[in-house]
Design a protein around this motif. Structure first.
Motif, PDB file in Angstrom:
ATOM      1  N   ASP A 399      -5.565   1.316   1.904  1.00 36.07           N
ATOM      2  CA  ASP A 399      -5.246   1.438   3.313  1.00 36.07           C
ATOM      3  C   ASP A 399      -6.491   1.135   4.148  1.00 36.07           C
ATOM      4  O   ASP A 399      -7.526   1.778   3.989  1.00 36.07           O
ATOM      5  N   THR A 443       0.381  -0.108  -3.212  1.00 40.95           N
ATOM      6  CA  THR A 443       0.585  -0.317  -1.784  1.00 40.95           C
ATOM      7  C   THR A 443      -0.700  -0.842  -1.155  1.00 40.95           C
ATOM      8  O   THR A 443      -1.771  -0.249  -1.337  1.00 40.95           O
ATOM      9  N   ARG A 445      -1.945  -1.920   2.665  1.00 39.86           N
ATOM     10  CA  ARG A 445      -1.502  -1.932   4.059  1.00 39.86           C
ATOM     11  C   ARG A 445      -2.704  -1.950   5.009  1.00 39.86           C
ATOM     12  O   ARG A 445      -3.781  -1.462   4.699  1.00 39.86           O
ATOM     13  N   ASN A 446      -2.469  -2.558   6.162  1.00 39.04           N
ATOM     14  CA  ASN A 446      -3.458  -2.590   7.245  1.00 39.04           C
ATOM     15  C   ASN A 446      -4.829  -3.065   6.757  1.00 39.04           C
ATOM     16  O   ASN A 446      -5.861  -2.504   7.095  1.00 39.04           O
ATOM     17  N   SER A 447      -4.814  -4.129   5.962  1.00 35.60           N
ATOM     18  CA  SER A 447      -6.047  -4.626   5.347  1.00 35.60           C
ATOM     19  C   SER A 447      -6.250  -6.100   5.686  1.00 35.60           C
ATOM     20  O   SER A 447      -5.294  -6.815   6.031  1.00 35.60           O
ATOM     21  N   LYS A 472       3.938  -3.221  -2.652  1.00 41.81           N
ATOM     22  CA  LYS A 472       4.256  -3.216  -1.229  1.00 41.81           C
ATOM     23  C   LYS A 472       3.046  -3.740  -0.455  1.00 41.81           C
ATOM     24  O   LYS A 472       1.936  -3.243  -0.607  1.00 41.81           O
ATOM     25  N   MET A 473       3.281  -4.743   0.395  1.00 44.06           N
ATOM     26  CA  MET A 473       2.244  -5.283   1.264  1.00 44.06           C
ATOM     27  C   MET A 473       2.698  -5.125   2.701  1.00 44.06           C
ATOM     28  O   MET A 473       3.742  -5.649   3.100  1.00 44.06           O
ATOM     29  N   ILE A 474       1.929  -4.379   3.473  1.00 42.21           N
ATOM     30  CA  ILE A 474       2.256  -4.100   4.865  1.00 42.21           C
ATOM     31  C   ILE A 474       1.045  -4.468   5.720  1.00 42.21           C
ATOM     32  O   ILE A 474      -0.006  -3.839   5.631  1.00 42.21           O
ATOM     33  N   ASN A 475       1.185  -5.517   6.499  1.00 39.28           N
ATOM     34  CA  ASN A 475       0.109  -5.945   7.381  1.00 39.28           C
ATOM     35  C   ASN A 475      -1.161  -6.285   6.599  1.00 39.28           C
ATOM     36  O   ASN A 475      -2.249  -5.793   6.897  1.00 39.28           O
ATOM     37  N   LEU A 476      -1.002  -7.140   5.614  1.00 38.95           N
ATOM     38  CA  LEU A 476      -2.145  -7.689   4.876  1.00 38.95           C
ATOM     39  C   LEU A 476      -2.487  -9.038   5.492  1.00 38.95           C
ATOM     40  O   LEU A 476      -1.700  -9.985   5.407  1.00 38.95           O
TER      41      LEU A 476
END
Length: 492
Positions: A399, A443, A445-447, A472-476
């Protein structure tokens, strides 16, 4: 009563109130007596061995119920092995030095019990209660005296027959309420501070300086220890700076757990903060926060190679600088490294101690619930997460990771280091910011990933995954090293 008598009475009352506090301030051990090692025969000329005098002072202090053993300033006290005792504050005054005797013959006690092939004990103690080591002076392991010839990247290790005579600086087994603070510890020939089966430990404001060319010169090793707080330390070490483990030789002490590390600055030719590789029990409940890692071969490493488990670990607010060094040192400039592979079968000097008794190969335990948050890295390699099967590394969260991959040395890259393991030790593969291999429930995220101006042809993807489930990739954010030629995400 006149004014003068009234003033005198008030002054006497005040003195009665504050003298005990003042006495405590000048003698942190309380009202215990000071035991100056010179009074017990120490010379301090840097040539005569003062270990016997130091031991007499420690014994007398402990026998009297406790107090402070003073190593007075201005001299160097050469010493062979000696033992700490309960209720003793070992106080090395400013500008005083305790220096390890360079004569290998005086070191006869193994640091690992019946396993005699991994060094000896210099300053030791077992079943200690209420022990403090402090004083703003220096404890010097005289490490180079135990080395062979100097090479470009290391020192040759001298051959030995049964016992490796290289002394560990401090070895405490079964300690309770141990305090180490405001001290310089330097030049270890092997591990520096090794705490085994200790409970309730504080290590604060120490400067630990080992030669970056001395192999096995770990900084702080917490072995089967619990409830440990490390803070405000500066550590330079050829081998791991801070390492958590569970060695087989001391298995009766159980898990290594409830550990915090904060506000430390570190540099290592191996791994600055490492969990493993020796782990035959459980390592859990660990928080590492507010640290700076620079010029290290590997920044943060979880290197599980035995049947023990690693769980519930948080790394946060950390700056990492990682660069390549030679193959003498484990690591390939990975800023973060999380792995679980069975240990390689071996015929090395201590192979018989690496596996459960009577076995020649082992199994690896799971690494679960590991959290990385707010980490900034500049490195020659990316994050590596890998295991022998997807169930062995699971529940890893990245994160707010900010990575810059940039080539800074002339050493060849495109390699991930999985030593010691039963798979290919040095894995040749394109360098990606995240390289995930046979793991699950990851996970990110935000990276963000960026690439420096110096781009070797093996720099590749933002993320490469092989046999990964539950990713899971969130905002990579970020593109590949060569946009238009290779894709940013490569999943297989």
């Amino acid at each position: 009563m006149n004014v003068a008598k009234r003033s005198a009475l008030i002054l006497n009352v005040l003195l009665m109130c504050f003298v005990p506090v003042f006495a405590l301030a000048i003698n942190p051990a309380g009202f215990g007596k000071d035991y100056n090692i010179v009074a017990y025969g120490a010379i301090g000329d840097g040539r005569k061995d003062d270990a016997a005098a130091i031991q007499k002072a420690i014994d007398a202090c402990s026998a009297a119920g406790g107090g402070r053993v003073v190593v007075p300033s201005g001299k160097t006290y050469l010493a062979g092995p000696f033992k700490l005792k309960s209720f003793v504050e070992f106080y090395v005054e400013t500008n005083a030095k305790v220096l390890a005797n360079p004569d290998e013959r005086v070191y006869t006690e193994s640091a690992f019990r019946a396993n005699k092939a991994e060094g000896t004990i210099w300053i030791g103690g077992e079943n200690l209660v209420n022990v403090t080591i402090c004083g703003n002076g220096t404890i010097d392991g005289n490490g180079i005296s135990f080395m062979g010839a100097e090479l470009e990247d290391s020192y040759v290790l001298k051959p030995f027959h049964v016992i490796d005579p290289r002394p560990h600086i401090l070895t405490i087994v079964g300690g309770k309420n141990i305090r180490i603070h405001d001290l310089t510890i330097r030049n270890s020939a092997y591990w520096t501070v090794h705490l085994i089966g200790c409970d309730d430990v504080v290590i604060d404001n120490i400067t630990l300086l080992n030669s970056l060319k001395v192999r096995n010169s770990d900084g702080i090793d917490l072995d089967h220890s619990k409830n440990v707080r490390i803070s405000n330390c500066y550590i330079e070490s050829g081998d791991d700076c801070i390492c958590l483990k569970n060695r087989r030789e001391y298995e009766e002490f159980g898990a290594c757990e409830n550990i915090t590390v904060t506000n430390c600055t570190m540099s290592s030719r191996s791994c600055a903060i490492k969990i493993g590789s020796e782990n035959m029990d459980s390592i859990n409940n660990v928080i590492i926060n507010n640290c700076i890692i620079s010029k290290s071969n590997r920044g943060i490493g979880i290197q599980n190679r035995d049947e023990g488990t690693v769980s519930n670990v948080i790394f946060s607010n950390i700056i990492i600088g990682a660069q390549l060094f030679s193959d003498v040192w484990w690591g390939k400039a990975e800023p973060i490294y999380v792995t679980a592979y069975p240990r390689a079968k071996g015929n090395n000097k201590d192979a018989g101690w690496r596996f459960p008794k009577g076995q020649t190969e082992g199994k690896v335990g799971a690494v679960t619930n590991i959290y990385f948050s707010n980490i900034k890295s500049i490195s020659e390699n990316g994050i590596y997460v890998g295991a022998e099967s997807a169930d062995k590394v699971s529940g890893i969260v990245f994160d707010n990771i900010d990575m810059l991959l940039h080539k800074t040395t002339s050493l060849p890259g495109g390699v991930y280091d999985r030593r010691p393991s039963n798979v290919e030790g040095l894995l040749k593969a394109p360098t990606s910011a995240f390289f995930l291999d046979k793991v699950s429930n990851i996970t990110i995220r935000n990276s963000a990933v960026t690439w420096g101006k110096n781009l070797p042809d093996y720099f590749a993807h933002v993320l490469e995954s092989n046999g990964v489930t539950g990713l899971k990739m969130i905002n990579l954010e970020g593109d590949s090293a060569f946009p238009g030629k290779i894709q940013a995400i490569n999943e297989q």
